[in-house]
Design a protein around this motif. Structure first.
Motif, PDB file in Angstrom:
ATOM      1  N   ALA A   1      46.275  32.077  48.920  1.00  0.00           N
ATOM      2  CA  ALA A   1      46.351  30.881  48.079  1.00  0.00           C
ATOM      3  C   ALA A   1      44.977  30.278  47.808  1.00  0.00           C
ATOM      4  O   ALA A   1      44.809  29.537  46.843  1.00  0.00           O
ATOM      5  CB  ALA A   1      47.264  29.841  48.718  1.00  0.00           C
ATOM      6  N   SER A   2      43.997  30.606  48.644  1.00  0.00           N
ATOM      7  CA  SER A   2      42.673  30.002  48.457  1.00  0.00           C
ATOM      8  C   SER A   2      41.631  30.998  47.935  1.00  0.00           C
ATOM      9  O   SER A   2      40.433  30.742  48.044  1.00  0.00           O
ATOM     10  CB  SER A   2      42.188  29.375  49.770  1.00  0.00           C
ATOM     11  OG  SER A   2      41.946  30.381  50.729  1.00  0.00           O
ATOM     12  N   LEU A   3      42.081  32.101  47.354  1.00  0.00           N
ATOM     13  CA  LEU A   3      41.129  33.060  46.779  1.00  0.00           C
ATOM     14  C   LEU A   3      40.325  32.398  45.665  1.00  0.00           C
ATOM     15  O   LEU A   3      40.855  31.600  44.897  1.00  0.00           O
ATOM     16  CB  LEU A   3      41.847  34.285  46.231  1.00  0.00           C
ATOM     17  CG  LEU A   3      42.431  35.254  47.252  1.00  0.00           C
ATOM     18  CD1 LEU A   3      43.157  36.388  46.534  1.00  0.00           C
ATOM     19  CD2 LEU A   3      41.359  35.801  48.175  1.00  0.00           C
ATOM     20  N   ASP A   4      39.068  32.751  45.585  1.00  0.00           N
ATOM     21  CA  ASP A   4      38.185  32.257  44.525  1.00  0.00           C
ATOM     22  C   ASP A   4      38.171  33.298  43.408  1.00  0.00           C
ATOM     23  O   ASP A   4      37.577  34.361  43.555  1.00  0.00           O
ATOM     24  CB  ASP A   4      36.778  32.051  45.089  1.00  0.00           C
ATOM     25  CG  ASP A   4      35.772  31.645  44.030  1.00  0.00           C
ATOM     26  OD1 ASP A   4      36.198  31.128  42.973  1.00  0.00           O
ATOM     27  OD2 ASP A   4      34.566  31.835  44.272  1.00  0.00           O
ATOM     28  N   VAL A   5      38.860  32.990  42.319  1.00  0.00           N
ATOM     29  CA  VAL A   5      38.871  33.897  41.161  1.00  0.00           C
ATOM     30  C   VAL A   5      37.661  33.539  40.309  1.00  0.00           C
ATOM     31  O   VAL A   5      37.614  32.478  39.682  1.00  0.00           O
ATOM     32  CB  VAL A   5      40.182  33.775  40.360  1.00  0.00           C
ATOM     33  CG1 VAL A   5      40.124  34.666  39.131  1.00  0.00           C
ATOM     34  CG2 VAL A   5      41.374  34.125  41.230  1.00  0.00           C
ATOM     35  N   VAL A   6      36.686  34.442  40.297  1.00  0.00           N
ATOM     36  CA  VAL A   6      35.453  34.212  39.541  1.00  0.00           C
ATOM     37  C   VAL A   6      35.726  34.383  38.056  1.00  0.00           C
ATOM     38  O   VAL A   6      35.257  33.602  37.239  1.00  0.00           O
ATOM     39  CB  VAL A   6      34.329  35.157  40.021  1.00  0.00           C
ATOM     40  CG1 VAL A   6      33.074  34.975  39.200  1.00  0.00           C
ATOM     41  CG2 VAL A   6      34.048  34.926  41.504  1.00  0.00           C
ATOM     42  N   GLY A   7      36.495  35.424  37.699  1.00  0.00           N
ATOM     43  CA  GLY A   7      36.846  35.602  36.298  1.00  0.00           C
ATOM     44  C   GLY A   7      37.150  37.036  35.924  1.00  0.00           C
ATOM     45  O   GLY A   7      37.120  37.940  36.757  1.00  0.00           O
ATOM     46  N   PHE A   8      37.432  37.222  34.644  1.00  0.00           N
ATOM     47  CA  PHE A   8      37.734  38.524  34.055  1.00  0.00           C
ATOM     48  C   PHE A   8      36.571  38.904  33.149  1.00  0.00           C
ATOM     49  O   PHE A   8      36.063  38.055  32.405  1.00  0.00           O
ATOM     50  CB  PHE A   8      39.033  38.454  33.242  1.00  0.00           C
ATOM     51  CG  PHE A   8      40.228  38.124  34.090  1.00  0.00           C
ATOM     52  CD1 PHE A   8      40.967  39.137  34.673  1.00  0.00           C
ATOM     53  CD2 PHE A   8      40.609  36.816  34.309  1.00  0.00           C
ATOM     54  CE1 PHE A   8      42.074  38.844  35.466  1.00  0.00           C
ATOM     55  CE2 PHE A   8      41.701  36.498  35.088  1.00  0.00           C
ATOM     56  CZ  PHE A   8      42.437  37.521  35.673  1.00  0.00           C
ATOM     57  N   PHE A   9      36.193  40.178  33.160  1.00  0.00           N
ATOM     58  CA  PHE A   9      35.001  40.609  32.443  1.00  0.00           C
ATOM     59  C   PHE A   9      35.278  41.904  31.684  1.00  0.00           C
ATOM     60  O   PHE A   9      36.030  42.760  32.143  1.00  0.00           O
ATOM     61  CB  PHE A   9      33.848  40.802  33.436  1.00  0.00           C
ATOM     62  CG  PHE A   9      33.539  39.533  34.192  1.00  0.00           C
ATOM     63  CD1 PHE A   9      32.626  38.627  33.694  1.00  0.00           C
ATOM     64  CD2 PHE A   9      34.207  39.231  35.363  1.00  0.00           C
ATOM     65  CE1 PHE A   9      32.368  37.442  34.359  1.00  0.00           C
ATOM     66  CE2 PHE A   9      33.956  38.043  36.042  1.00  0.00           C
ATOM     67  CZ  PHE A   9      33.027  37.153  35.533  1.00  0.00           C
ATOM     68  N   PRO A  10      34.632  42.059  30.512  1.00  0.00           N
ATOM     69  CA  PRO A  10      34.897  43.215  29.650  1.00  0.00           C
ATOM     70  C   PRO A  10      34.148  44.479  30.036  1.00  0.00           C
ATOM     71  O   PRO A  10      34.447  45.553  29.513  1.00  0.00           O
ATOM     72  CB  PRO A  10      34.446  42.730  28.270  1.00  0.00           C
ATOM     73  CG  PRO A  10      33.343  41.765  28.585  1.00  0.00           C
ATOM     74  CD  PRO A  10      33.754  41.085  29.856  1.00  0.00           C
ATOM     75  N   SER A  11      33.189  44.382  30.930  1.00  0.00           N
ATOM     76  CA  SER A  11      32.433  45.572  31.326  1.00  0.00           C
ATOM     77  C   SER A  11      32.118  45.499  32.808  1.00  0.00           C
ATOM     78  O   SER A  11      32.087  44.414  33.400  1.00  0.00           O
ATOM     79  CB  SER A  11      31.118  45.676  30.545  1.00  0.00           C
ATOM     80  OG  SER A  11      30.231  44.643  30.949  1.00  0.00           O
ATOM     81  N   TYR A  12      31.870  46.658  33.393  1.00  0.00           N
ATOM     82  CA  TYR A  12      31.510  46.675  34.803  1.00  0.00           C
ATOM     83  C   TYR A  12      30.185  45.962  35.018  1.00  0.00           C
ATOM     84  O   TYR A  12      30.017  45.244  36.006  1.00  0.00           O
ATOM     85  CB  TYR A  12      31.434  48.110  35.341  1.00  0.00           C
ATOM     86  CG  TYR A  12      31.099  48.126  36.806  1.00  0.00           C
ATOM     87  CD1 TYR A  12      32.075  47.845  37.752  1.00  0.00           C
ATOM     88  CD2 TYR A  12      29.802  48.373  37.242  1.00  0.00           C
ATOM     89  CE1 TYR A  12      31.776  47.820  39.099  1.00  0.00           C
ATOM     90  CE2 TYR A  12      29.486  48.344  38.589  1.00  0.00           C
ATOM     91  CZ  TYR A  12      30.485  48.071  39.510  1.00  0.00           C
ATOM     92  OH  TYR A  12      30.170  48.037  40.846  1.00  0.00           O
ATOM     93  N   ALA A  13      29.259  46.118  34.105  1.00  0.00           N
ATOM     94  CA  ALA A  13      27.941  45.480  34.253  1.00  0.00           C
ATOM     95  C   ALA A  13      28.068  43.959  34.323  1.00  0.00           C
ATOM     96  O   ALA A  13      27.440  43.312  35.169  1.00  0.00           O
ATOM     97  CB  ALA A  13      27.019  45.888  33.105  1.00  0.00           C
TER      98      ALA A  13
END
Length: 77
Positions: free
Chosen positions: A24-36
């Motif tokens: 429940a306390s995971l920090d979701v940094v985000g979604f990204f279009p490339s591995y880089a």
């Protein structure tokens, strides 16, 4: 299909595993279009918590989970 990478992290019970102690306390940094771009975000998040051995951030290749039958071509050489 788009390449989708998820960067998230949280406290783990053992730094050598991915056993997150509180989902429940995971920090979701985000979604990204490339591995880089995902790696850049992962490095920034990991650097912020470098002194806390129980914090771990990961990059997940969501596109591989969404379409597991698609394989990337093997490198030539």
């Amino acid at each position: 299909m788009s390449m989708i990478h998820l960067v998230f992290g949280g406290r783990v019970s053992d730094p050598q595993t991915l056993d997150f102690t509180d989902l429940a306390s995971l920090d979701v940094v985000g979604f990204f279009p490339s591995y880089a771009s995902a790696e850049k975000a992962w490095r920034a998040a990991a650097q912020r918590t470098v002194d806390d051995a129980e914090m771990k951030y990961v990059v997940v290749h969501l596109h591989r989970l969404l379409q597991p039958d698609l394989t990337e071509p093997a490198p030539k050489g």
